[in-house]
Design an enzyme around this catalytic site. Structure first.
Site, PDB file in Angstrom:
ATOM      1  N   GLY A  43       0.807  -1.221   0.000  1.00  0.00           N
ATOM      2  CA  GLY A  43       0.000   0.000   0.000  1.00  0.00           C
ATOM      3  C   GLY A  43       0.835   1.263   0.000  1.00  0.00           C
ATOM      4  CB  ALA A  44       1.895   3.986   1.200  1.00  0.00           C
ATOM      5  CG  HIS A  78       3.279   0.451  -5.300  1.00  0.00           C
ATOM      6  ND1 HIS A  78       3.380   1.576  -4.514  1.00  0.00           N
ATOM      7  CD2 HIS A  78       3.911  -0.532  -4.615  1.00  0.00           C
ATOM      8  CE1 HIS A  78       4.024   1.280  -3.395  1.00  0.00           C
ATOM      9  NE2 HIS A  78       4.369   0.011  -3.429  1.00  0.00           N
ATOM     10  N   GLY A 108       8.777  -5.542  -8.403  1.00  0.00           N
ATOM     11  CA  GLY A 108       9.653  -4.485  -8.895  1.00  0.00           C
ATOM     12  C   GLY A 108      11.125  -4.822  -8.714  1.00  0.00           C
ATOM     13  CD  GLU A 109      14.580  -4.991 -13.210  1.00  0.00           C
ATOM     14  OE1 GLU A 109      15.090  -3.862 -13.384  1.00  0.00           O
ATOM     15  OE2 GLU A 109      14.622  -5.897 -14.056  1.00  0.00           O
ATOM     16  CG  ASP A 131      11.791  -3.784  -2.872  1.00  0.00           C
ATOM     17  OD1 ASP A 131      12.219  -3.414  -1.790  1.00  0.00           O
ATOM     18  OD2 ASP A 131      10.883  -3.190  -3.492  1.00  0.00           O
TER      19      ASP A 131
HETATM   20  P1  AMP Z   1       6.097  -2.433  -1.404  1.00  0.00           P
HETATM   21  O1  AMP Z   1       4.714  -1.860  -1.322  1.00  0.00           O
HETATM   22  O2  AMP Z   1       7.168  -1.467  -1.072  1.00  0.00           O
HETATM   23  O3  AMP Z   1       6.217  -3.766  -0.706  1.00  0.00           O
HETATM   24  O4  AMP Z   1       6.318  -2.753  -2.941  1.00  0.00           O
HETATM   25  C1  AMP Z   1       5.423  -3.560  -3.663  1.00  0.00           C
HETATM   26  C2  AMP Z   1       6.021  -3.865  -5.013  1.00  0.00           C
HETATM   27  O5  AMP Z   1       6.285  -2.637  -5.710  1.00  0.00           O
HETATM   28  C3  AMP Z   1       7.376  -4.578  -4.904  1.00  0.00           C
HETATM   29  O6  AMP Z   1       7.447  -5.574  -5.916  1.00  0.00           O
HETATM   30  C4  AMP Z   1       8.364  -3.464  -5.140  1.00  0.00           C
HETATM   31  O7  AMP Z   1       9.588  -3.912  -5.674  1.00  0.00           O
HETATM   32  C5  AMP Z   1       7.615  -2.612  -6.138  1.00  0.00           C
HETATM   33  N1  AMP Z   1       8.122  -1.239  -6.148  1.00  0.00           N
HETATM   34  C6  AMP Z   1       8.291  -0.408  -5.087  1.00  0.00           C
HETATM   35  N2  AMP Z   1       8.845   0.758  -5.473  1.00  0.00           N
HETATM   36  C7  AMP Z   1       9.052   0.654  -6.819  1.00  0.00           C
HETATM   37  C8  AMP Z   1       9.623   1.528  -7.806  1.00  0.00           C
HETATM   38  N3  AMP Z   1      10.093   2.733  -7.493  1.00  0.00           N
HETATM   39  N4  AMP Z   1       9.682   1.089  -9.081  1.00  0.00           N
HETATM   40  C9  AMP Z   1       9.208  -0.151  -9.409  1.00  0.00           C
HETATM   41  N5  AMP Z   1       8.663  -1.010  -8.533  1.00  0.00           N
HETATM   42  C10 AMP Z   1       8.590  -0.619  -7.253  1.00  0.00           C
END
Ligand code: AMP
Length: 284
Positions: free
Chosen positions: A35-36, A41, A151-152, A154
């Site tokens: 989220g957020a 995303h 996402g790359e 992470d």
């Molecule tokens: P999170 O909400 O931070 O757990 O991220 C959820 C998904 O979004 C994960 O697969 C992350 O790698 C991806 N993600 C987060 N930030 C980015 C970004 N700036 N660019 C691409 N993918 C992202």
């Protein structure tokens, strides 16, 4: 009445809806998030849409992947905003389970991926990747999508998920999406909201530094040397450095000397915010 995205909060309901799509001949993509939501995303939702007929986005802040001293309680939450963004991005369904749905009483199973998780963020955040692997395994079992998009940003997590799926023979294709950045290079992250205005101005130095490391490597500089130069640069700029590393892009094994293909990865603390970023070598 304003449109809103179909939302489910339970695994059985998720399964029923996915089964109905499958009966109708549709392919399904899952995009797991905490989220957020930001444009990073949403780029994954767009990528998922380009590869499948129906996109499910999950929103769950997973307590199991936070350490006891980490930012679980502070982690930004905006369910109404997230649902509106997912609708706009064209997701078909939001899956928003609560902690009791994911971790019922007496929950006691942990999925642990070895090797890839031994260092980098795994060293700095003990148990983090067990938490990630466990929740991703659950989400994949609950949704049973054809593809799942990560996402790359992470990068280590993406490789951990690929390994998990391969090792457990899960019938899903893992797709990676490129890092989405602000105009000044800072990788989008929900945690960027923690940065003070002054820290936000300095934060792009992380990307600039790993990009410089990548350029050094492309000019033939040795991996250890280039990584150390990156570390010194970040320390001189006032970052507390967890690591700057040049690794094999598939195995994350350390590289030394001149390299042809690599991933430059870094994690730093800026004030109370931990930032991670990575770039490929050669750059695309
Ligand atoms: P999170 O909400 O931070 O757990 O991220 C959820 C998904 O979004 C994960 O697969 C992350 O790698 C991806 N993600 C987060 N930030 C980015 C970004 N700036 N660019 C691409 N993918 C992202």
């Amino acid at each position: 009445m304003a449109r809103s995205i179909a939302t489910t909060r339970t695994a059985p309901d998720l399964r029923d809806r996915v089964a109905a799509w499958r009966d109708a001949g549709k392919s399904i993509a899952l995009v797991p998030t905490m989220g957020a939501l930001h444009a990073g995303h949403l780029s994954l939702v767009a990528l998922a849409k380009s590869k499948a007929d129906a996109v499910v986005a999950s929103v769950f802040v997973n307590p199991a992947q936070f350490g006891p001293k980490e930012d679980l309680a502070l982690y930004p939450r905006d369910e109404a905003g997230d649902l509106a963004k997912l609708l706009d991005a064209g997701a078909a369904l939001a899956y928003v389970p609560d902690a009791a749905e994911m971790y019922p009483p007496s929950y006691s199973t942990r999925v642990s991926v070895g090797d890839l998780t031994d260092d980098l963020c795994g060293a700095a955040r003990p148990n983090h990747f067990d938490g990630v692997a466990s929740i991703v395994a659950k989400l994949l079992m609950q949704c049973a999508p054809d593809i799942a998009v990560f996402g790359e940003k992470d990068y280590q997590q993406l490789l951990v998920v690929r390994r998990l799926v391969r090792d457990l023979d899960m019938p899903v294709e893992i797709v990676g999406g490129p890092v989405i950045r602000e105009a000044d290079g800072l990788a989008l992250s929900s945690r960027n909201a923690y940065l003070s205005p002054e820290e936000r101005k300095r934060a792009p130095v992380l990307f600039q530094t790993i990009r410089d490391v990548a350029a050094d490597l492309e000019r033939g500089r040795g991996a250890d040397d280039a990584a150390l130069a990156g570390r010194f640069k970040l320390e001189a700029e006032g970052f507390r450095v967890d690591y700057v590393a040049v690794r094999d892009p598939d195995t994350l094994r350390p590289l030394s000397g001149p390299v042809k293909r690599a991933r430059v990865l870094a994690a730093v603390h800026l004030g109370r915010t931990r930032l991670i970023d990575n770039v490929p070598v050669p750059s695309r």
